[in-house]
Scaffold this motif. Sequence first.
Motif, PDB file in Angstrom:
ATOM      1  N   MET A   1       0.857  -1.174   0.000  1.00 44.34           N
ATOM      2  CA  MET A   1       0.000   0.000   0.000  1.00 44.34           C
ATOM      3  C   MET A   1       0.903   1.237   0.000  1.00 44.34           C
ATOM      4  SD  MET A   1      -3.069   0.969   2.616  1.00 44.34           S
ATOM      5  CE  MET A   1      -4.012  -0.472   2.195  1.00 44.34           C
ATOM      6  N   ASP A  53      -1.825   6.124   4.708  1.00 41.54           N
ATOM      7  CA  ASP A  53      -2.063   5.146   3.650  1.00 41.54           C
ATOM      8  C   ASP A  53      -2.978   5.724   2.583  1.00 41.54           C
ATOM      9  OD1 ASP A  53      -0.550   3.174   4.884  1.00 41.54           O
ATOM     10  OD2 ASP A  53      -2.258   2.404   6.017  1.00 41.54           O
ATOM     11  N   GLU A  55      -5.833   5.573   0.355  1.00 46.21           N
ATOM     12  CA  GLU A  55      -7.059   4.742   0.331  1.00 46.21           C
ATOM     13  C   GLU A  55      -7.962   5.131  -0.793  1.00 46.21           C
ATOM     14  OE1 GLU A  55      -8.885   3.963   4.123  1.00 46.21           O
ATOM     15  OE2 GLU A  55      -7.147   4.875   5.052  1.00 46.21           O
TER      16      GLU A  55
END
Length: 55
Positions: A1, A53, A55
Motif C-alpha cells: 500500500m 495510507d 485509500e
Amino acid sequence: MSKVNCPECRGRGEIPCPLSYGGGPHPESCPTCGGDSRVRIECPYCDGDGKVDDE
C-alpha cells in the motif's frame, strides 16, 4: 500500500494548537499551547509521521 502526505498536516507531522478560542489569540491558560502561537503539536491524524495510507 502506498503512502501519501497527510491531508491534516500536509506532510509536516505537526499542526498548530487545535483548540478553538473564537479566532482570537489563545490565552496563556490554554492547556495545549500556553498562548504561544509558535507551538506545534504532533498531528493526531498521522501520529506525527506526515504520511497516511493511500485509500
